[in-house]
Design a protein around this motif. Structure first.
Motif, PDB file in Angstrom:
ATOM      1  N   LEU A 167      51.830   1.902  32.185  1.00 59.42           N
ATOM      2  CA  LEU A 167      50.595   2.337  32.825  1.00 59.42           C
ATOM      3  C   LEU A 167      49.539   2.489  31.749  1.00 59.42           C
ATOM      4  N   LYS A 168      48.415   1.824  31.938  1.00 55.38           N
ATOM      5  CA  LYS A 168      47.262   1.964  31.055  1.00 55.38           C
ATOM      6  C   LYS A 168      46.079   2.283  31.956  1.00 55.38           C
ATOM      7  N   LEU A 169      45.421   3.392  31.708  1.00 57.56           N
ATOM      8  CA  LEU A 169      44.325   3.817  32.573  1.00 57.56           C
ATOM      9  C   LEU A 169      43.230   4.433  31.718  1.00 57.56           C
ATOM     10  N   ASP A 170      42.002   3.978  31.919  1.00 53.55           N
ATOM     11  CA  ASP A 170      40.832   4.531  31.243  1.00 53.55           C
ATOM     12  C   ASP A 170      39.932   5.143  32.311  1.00 53.55           C
ATOM     13  N   ILE A 171      39.564   6.407  32.120  1.00 57.33           N
ATOM     14  CA  ILE A 171      38.714   7.117  33.083  1.00 57.33           C
ATOM     15  C   ILE A 171      37.555   7.757  32.328  1.00 57.33           C
ATOM     16  N   VAL A 172      36.352   7.572  32.837  1.00 58.42           N
ATOM     17  CA  VAL A 172      35.160   8.203  32.283  1.00 58.42           C
ATOM     18  C   VAL A 172      34.516   9.024  33.401  1.00 58.42           C
ATOM     19  N   SER A 173      34.273  10.285  33.128  1.00 60.83           N
ATOM     20  CA  SER A 173      33.634  11.170  34.096  1.00 60.83           C
ATOM     21  C   SER A 173      32.262  11.565  33.565  1.00 60.83           C
ATOM     22  N   LYS A 174      31.242  11.394  34.418  1.00 58.88           N
ATOM     23  CA  LYS A 174      29.870  11.743  34.040  1.00 58.88           C
ATOM     24  C   LYS A 174      29.290  12.687  35.092  1.00 58.88           C
ATOM     25  N   ASN A 175      29.142  13.944  34.730  1.00 58.91           N
ATOM     26  CA  ASN A 175      28.553  14.951  35.629  1.00 58.91           C
ATOM     27  C   ASN A 175      29.220  14.975  36.995  1.00 58.91           C
ATOM     28  N   PHE A 176      30.531  14.750  37.041  1.00 59.37           N
ATOM     29  CA  PHE A 176      31.260  14.667  38.302  1.00 59.37           C
ATOM     30  C   PHE A 176      31.435  16.047  38.922  1.00 59.37           C
ATOM     31  N   ASN A 177      31.040  16.184  40.195  1.00 61.01           N
ATOM     32  CA  ASN A 177      31.148  17.430  40.937  1.00 61.01           C
ATOM     33  C   ASN A 177      32.032  17.184  42.164  1.00 61.01           C
ATOM     34  N   PRO A 178      33.304  17.592  42.125  1.00 59.21           N
ATOM     35  CA  PRO A 178      34.215  17.338  43.245  1.00 59.21           C
ATOM     36  C   PRO A 178      33.754  17.930  44.573  1.00 59.21           C
ATOM     37  N   SER A 179      33.040  19.049  44.545  1.00 59.17           N
ATOM     38  CA  SER A 179      32.626  19.707  45.792  1.00 59.17           C
ATOM     39  C   SER A 179      31.635  18.866  46.602  1.00 59.17           C
ATOM     40  N   LYS A 180      31.004  17.883  45.964  1.00 62.15           N
ATOM     41  CA  LYS A 180      30.073  17.006  46.693  1.00 62.15           C
ATOM     42  C   LYS A 180      30.822  16.037  47.606  1.00 62.15           C
ATOM     43  N   MET A 181      32.138  15.853  47.376  1.00 60.72           N
ATOM     44  CA  MET A 181      32.949  14.994  48.242  1.00 60.72           C
ATOM     45  C   MET A 181      33.558  15.792  49.385  1.00 60.72           C
ATOM     46  N   ASP A 182      33.913  17.046  49.090  1.00 58.33           N
ATOM     47  CA  ASP A 182      34.563  17.900  50.080  1.00 58.33           C
ATOM     48  C   ASP A 182      34.301  19.346  49.672  1.00 58.33           C
ATOM     49  N   LYS A 183      33.740  20.133  50.562  1.00 57.81           N
ATOM     50  CA  LYS A 183      33.378  21.522  50.262  1.00 57.81           C
ATOM     51  C   LYS A 183      34.595  22.374  49.883  1.00 57.81           C
ATOM     52  N   GLN A 184      35.800  21.920  50.251  1.00 52.75           N
ATOM     53  CA  GLN A 184      37.015  22.667  49.911  1.00 52.75           C
ATOM     54  C   GLN A 184      37.420  22.472  48.448  1.00 52.75           C
ATOM     55  N   LEU A 185      36.851  21.467  47.793  1.00 54.53           N
ATOM     56  CA  LEU A 185      37.136  21.224  46.385  1.00 54.53           C
ATOM     57  C   LEU A 185      36.241  22.084  45.511  1.00 54.53           C
ATOM     58  N   PRO A 186      36.670  22.373  44.280  1.00 52.74           N
ATOM     59  CA  PRO A 186      35.861  23.258  43.417  1.00 52.74           C
ATOM     60  C   PRO A 186      34.557  22.607  42.963  1.00 52.74           C
ATOM     61  N   VAL A 187      33.559  23.464  42.744  1.00 53.03           N
ATOM     62  CA  VAL A 187      32.289  23.026  42.179  1.00 53.03           C
ATOM     63  C   VAL A 187      32.501  22.795  40.692  1.00 53.03           C
ATOM     64  N   GLY A 188      31.918  21.723  40.164  1.00 55.45           N
ATOM     65  CA  GLY A 188      32.077  21.464  38.741  1.00 55.45           C
ATOM     66  C   GLY A 188      31.063  20.472  38.222  1.00 55.45           C
ATOM     67  N   ASN A 189      31.080  20.301  36.927  1.00 56.14           N
ATOM     68  CA  ASN A 189      30.270  19.306  36.251  1.00 56.14           C
ATOM     69  C   ASN A 189      31.156  18.732  35.153  1.00 56.14           C
ATOM     70  N   ILE A 190      32.001  17.780  35.536  1.00 57.99           N
ATOM     71  CA  ILE A 190      33.056  17.282  34.647  1.00 57.99           C
ATOM     72  C   ILE A 190      32.552  16.070  33.873  1.00 57.99           C
ATOM     73  N   ASN A 191      32.678  16.175  32.546  1.00 57.69           N
ATOM     74  CA  ASN A 191      32.284  15.098  31.651  1.00 57.69           C
ATOM     75  C   ASN A 191      33.438  14.839  30.685  1.00 57.69           C
ATOM     76  N   GLY A 192      33.679  13.570  30.400  1.00 60.89           N
ATOM     77  CA  GLY A 192      34.709  13.257  29.410  1.00 60.89           C
ATOM     78  C   GLY A 192      35.372  11.916  29.651  1.00 60.89           C
ATOM     79  N   ASN A 193      36.263  11.589  28.722  1.00 62.14           N
ATOM     80  CA  ASN A 193      37.005  10.327  28.776  1.00 62.14           C
ATOM     81  C   ASN A 193      38.500  10.619  28.695  1.00 62.14           C
ATOM     82  N   ILE A 194      39.259   9.854  29.452  1.00 65.08           N
ATOM     83  CA  ILE A 194      40.721   9.934  29.372  1.00 65.08           C
ATOM     84  C   ILE A 194      41.220   8.535  29.089  1.00 65.08           C
TER      85      ILE A 194
END
Length: 194
Positions: A167-194
């Motif tokens: 498994l090889k996976l590259d993920i980049v997150s830029k100002n990602f806010n999970p709560s904008k997809m579903d109100k039950q998910l936490p509010v956040g501002n996720i930035n980074g690379n995996i």
């Protein structure tokens, strides 16, 4: 008729009185309607196909399947599809958009553009088949998940299905806010690379 180069011209009208959720070992399709032709060279042309799912969702398909060359060229429309159209899991939103399947039947390319009303996703899934090595690999390219006003996640990578199962996976997150997809998910501002 054979004089027109058509070996078969017909329609399909199926009803499933026992439609059920996929996670309940059922088939989540209530009806399947299709018009198609098969020519003398084995080319299947789907003029129009429509599948009614468990709730309000529908899938519409058109395109061709070359049975001799084993080539696919299908366009699938996704209309008002919710998780409840297929599984018992409650997930917010209804999907609308397009899925296209092209290439060899053993190694198709599947690209999508779907919108839930809360988020949009696009990307390409390539199923790569190496017959010599006995390997099949799922390759994701240009995958994006973009919630409305909630940043984005961009991903790509591959998973080998047999042998080493790498498994090889590259993920980049830029100002990602999970709560904008579903109100039950936490509010956040996720930035980074995996």
């Amino acid at each position: 008729s054979f004089t027109d180069g058509i070996a078969l011209d017909g329609s399909l009208d199926l009803g499933n009185t026992q439609a059920d959720f996929a996670d309940n070992n059922g088939i989540p399709v209530r009806t399947a309607l299709a018009e198609f032709t098969v020519d003398e060279q084995g080319m299947v042309k789907i003029n129009e196909a429509e599948f009614e799912l468990l709730q309000e969702g529908r899938l519409k398909a058109a395109g061709s399947i070359d049975t001799v060359k084993q080539q696919l060229d299908l366009a699938i429309g996704v209309e008002n599809v919710a998780a409840a159209d297929a599984v018992q899991q409650n997930i917010v939103g209804r999907l609308n958009g397009n899925i296209n399947v092209k290439g060899e039947s053993a190694s198709p390319n599947i690209n999508w553009s779907l919108d839930s009303g809360f988020a949009r996703t696009t990307g390409l899934l390539s199923i790569l088949t190496d017959k010599l090595q006995g390997q099949r690999t799922l390759k994701l390219s240009d995958v994006k998940l973009t919630p409305q006003d909630g940043g984005e996640i961009i991903a790509g990578g591959e998973l080998q299905l047999f042998q080493n199962q790498l498994l090889k996976l590259d993920i980049v997150s830029k100002n990602f806010n999970p709560s904008k997809m579903d109100k039950q998910l936490p509010v956040g501002n996720i930035n980074g690379n995996i």
